[in-house]
Design a protein around this motif. Structure first.
Motif, mmCIF file in Angstrom:
data_model
loop_
_atom_site.group_PDB
_atom_site.id
_atom_site.type_symbol
_atom_site.label_atom_id
_atom_site.label_comp_id
_atom_site.label_asym_id
_atom_site.label_seq_id
_atom_site.Cartn_x
_atom_site.Cartn_y
_atom_site.Cartn_z
ATOM 1 N N LEU A 87 -17.223 15.943 -79.303
ATOM 2 C CA LEU A 87 -18.025 15.197 -80.274
ATOM 3 C C LEU A 87 -17.510 15.482 -81.687
ATOM 4 O O LEU A 87 -17.350 14.562 -82.498
ATOM 5 C CB LEU A 87 -19.503 15.587 -80.139
ATOM 6 C CG LEU A 87 -20.474 14.904 -81.099
ATOM 7 C CD1 LEU A 87 -20.483 13.396 -80.897
ATOM 8 C CD2 LEU A 87 -21.888 15.453 -80.938
ATOM 9 N N GLY A 132 -15.829 12.891 -84.276
ATOM 10 C CA GLY A 132 -16.408 12.802 -85.614
ATOM 11 C C GLY A 132 -15.348 12.971 -86.697
ATOM 12 O O GLY A 132 -15.341 12.229 -87.690
ATOM 13 N N ARG A 133 -14.452 13.933 -86.526
ATOM 14 C CA ARG A 133 -13.376 14.142 -87.505
ATOM 15 C C ARG A 133 -12.465 12.920 -87.577
ATOM 16 O O ARG A 133 -11.868 12.639 -88.595
ATOM 17 C CB ARG A 133 -12.538 15.366 -87.117
ATOM 18 C CG ARG A 133 -13.211 16.678 -87.419
ATOM 19 C CD ARG A 133 -12.255 17.848 -87.286
ATOM 20 N NE ARG A 133 -12.032 18.226 -85.901
ATOM 21 C CZ ARG A 133 -12.722 19.160 -85.263
ATOM 22 N NH1 ARG A 133 -13.679 19.820 -85.873
ATOM 23 N NH2 ARG A 133 -12.462 19.441 -84.016
ATOM 24 N N GLY A 177 -15.794 9.481 -87.836
ATOM 25 C CA GLY A 177 -17.129 9.575 -88.422
ATOM 26 C C GLY A 177 -18.215 9.704 -87.365
ATOM 27 O O GLY A 177 -17.987 9.472 -86.177
ATOM 28 N N ALA A 178 -19.417 10.077 -87.836
ATOM 29 C CA ALA A 178 -20.507 10.421 -86.928
ATOM 30 C C ALA A 178 -20.931 9.239 -86.057
ATOM 31 O O ALA A 178 -21.134 9.375 -84.849
ATOM 32 C CB ALA A 178 -21.702 10.932 -87.725
ATOM 33 N N ALA A 234 -18.471 8.501 -83.318
ATOM 34 C CA ALA A 234 -18.397 9.653 -82.410
ATOM 35 C C ALA A 234 -19.618 9.717 -81.493
ATOM 36 O O ALA A 234 -19.500 9.935 -80.285
ATOM 37 C CB ALA A 234 -18.287 10.944 -83.225
ATOM 38 N N GLU A 235 -20.804 9.511 -82.089
ATOM 39 C CA GLU A 235 -22.031 9.622 -81.300
ATOM 40 C C GLU A 235 -22.104 8.523 -80.236
ATOM 41 O O GLU A 235 -22.648 8.726 -79.162
ATOM 42 C CB GLU A 235 -23.251 9.583 -82.231
ATOM 43 C CG GLU A 235 -23.364 10.872 -83.043
ATOM 44 C CD GLU A 235 -24.313 10.766 -84.227
ATOM 45 O OE1 GLU A 235 -24.966 9.720 -84.389
ATOM 46 O OE2 GLU A 235 -24.388 11.754 -84.999
ATOM 47 N N TRP A 280 -12.744 5.921 -92.277
ATOM 48 C CA TRP A 280 -13.121 7.332 -92.361
ATOM 49 C C TRP A 280 -12.006 8.132 -93.030
ATOM 50 O O TRP A 280 -12.249 8.989 -93.881
ATOM 51 C CB TRP A 280 -13.403 7.859 -90.952
ATOM 52 C CG TRP A 280 -13.708 9.320 -90.881
ATOM 53 C CD1 TRP A 280 -12.852 10.309 -90.490
ATOM 54 C CD2 TRP A 280 -14.947 9.976 -91.207
ATOM 55 N NE1 TRP A 280 -13.475 11.529 -90.553
ATOM 56 C CE2 TRP A 280 -14.764 11.351 -90.984
ATOM 57 C CE3 TRP A 280 -16.179 9.522 -91.669
ATOM 58 C CZ2 TRP A 280 -15.766 12.293 -91.209
ATOM 59 C CZ3 TRP A 280 -17.188 10.466 -91.879
ATOM 60 C CH2 TRP A 280 -16.968 11.824 -91.653
#
Lengths: 188, 182
Positions: A32, A36-37, A40-41, A44-45, A91
């Motif tokens: 996760l 995210g890296r 972005g969140a 990723a989520e 991102w």
């Protein structure tokens, strides 16, 4: 008693599918953060469950001679990210802007500071412009701290190919560093 | 600075929602469940109309052991329960409001135009459960010459249900009568 290796858990999950839940518990947080890296969140989520669903469905193809499933999972994540290239690019550009701000703050105290305002957006563009395979090798190595061997496992490549991809990516970044140095000299 | 360190400068952590891990796991576990018990989507799903859907769901569970699938509920804007689905064995039955799509509950229509046949594993226990829950028995629990044990029940709105369990193999030559003709 030591806990079973990922390979043992995955092998058991062929007969007992529920066992695969343990692979999630062990590695989902790392994957996760990786997603995210990279994108972005939000992306990723939305992807982490999908990543493990795909892994579960492909678990028969996992090479049981590898003790850890982590590089294999990174590889599945890398493939998934290819479908989210625009989100990833956004991102990365935002990261370049933030890095520029941080660097500018440090630069006041450092005579050797780079001209971050020019440099980081170019680095972001250069990473973006790398061929998919080169970019993937670079970011797994530089951001995820995977070894050459693990990058090779993730991307299912011979280690020599990983080495040449990383060399190409390094060469590209070195050009930017050198150009940045020159532009700084010229601007004085 | 080394070139790779330059790339590292752009590494940035995302602000992740801790609950994302639980949601992700739910996605995985759904895939696992699907493999463990392959998706049941029967080709034919009987739709049974009731005047009072909630009372019907409660009765069908208590009397016959039909379990509602909570995620399959269809609720109107005003909170009214419009449709539900119950499962039993490998089958599904829709439970809807009467009058919709021209289907009428025997409670208001006064007729039963059809009945539903259900195979159960332990007919005696099933019968006891139905009686205890107040189902009206239309035909008592008994054995038939074709090798089946059955009973018939009416639910709270008068729909007719036939429950049966095979009790022995009967050769064609020996068989008298046919299932459904008891």
């Amino acid at each position: 008693m030591s806990s079973p290796s990922d390979a043992e858990v995955i092998s058991r999950s062929l007969g007992e599918p529920e066992a695969f839940g343990l692979i999630y518990d062990r590695h989902a947080a790392s994957l996760l953060r990786f997603l995210g890296r990279r994108a972005g969140a939000k992306v990723a989520e939305g992807l982490v469950g999908e990543l493990f669903r795909i892994a579960f469905e492909r678990r028969r193809t996992f090479d049981a001679s590898r003790a850890s499933a982590l590089p294999w999972l990174y590889g599945i994540g890398s493939n998934l990210l290819l479908k989210h290239r625009r989100g990833e690019a956004r991102w990365l550009r935002a990261s370049a802007r933030m890095a520029t701000g941080l660097e500018a703050a440090e630069a006041r105290a450092s005579a050797a500071a780079l001209d971050a305002r020019l440099l980081f957006p170019r680095v972001a563009d250069a990473i973006e412009a790398l061929p998919d395979g080169d970019r993937e090798a670079l970011l797994l190595f530089a951001w995820e701290d995977l070894s050459y061997q693990s990058v090779a496992e993730a991307l299912e490549l011979p280690i020599g190919t990983v080495r040449s991809r990383l060399n190409r990516a390094r060469a590209r970044l070195r050009e930017l560093l050198e150009a940045n140095g020159k532009s700084k000299v010229r601007s004085r | 600075m080394k070139p790779v360190d330059l790339a590292r400068k752009l590494r940035r952590e995302a602000a992740l929602d801790p609950a994302a891990l639980d949601r992700g796991k739910a996605v995985l576990m759904a895939a696992i469940r699907q493999e463990v018990e392959p998706t049941r989507r029967p080709t034919i799903v009987p739709q049974v109309p009731y005047e009072d859907i909630r009372a019907a769901l409660s009765f069908l569970e208590r009397a016959f052991g039909f379990r509602e699938i909570p995620t399959a509920r269809f609720v109107g804007a005003d909170g009214e329960l419009l449709h539900a689905t119950v499962e039993f064995g490998n089958s599904l039955i829709g439970v809807g409001g009467q009058g919709h799509h021209g289907a009428i509950s025997p409670m208001s229509g006064g007729v039963e135009s059809q009945f539903i046949s259900v195979h159960v594993d332990d007919i005696d226990a099933h019968y006891q459960r139905a009686v205890a829950a107040g189902a009206r028995i239309a035909d008592e629990l008994r054995d038939h010459s074709w090798g089946e044990r059955t009973y018939w029940a009416l639910d709270l709105e008068g729909h007719r249900w036939r429950f049966g369990q095979p009790i022995r193999e009967v050769p064609q030559s020996e068989s008298r009568g046919r299932p459904g003709q008891e």
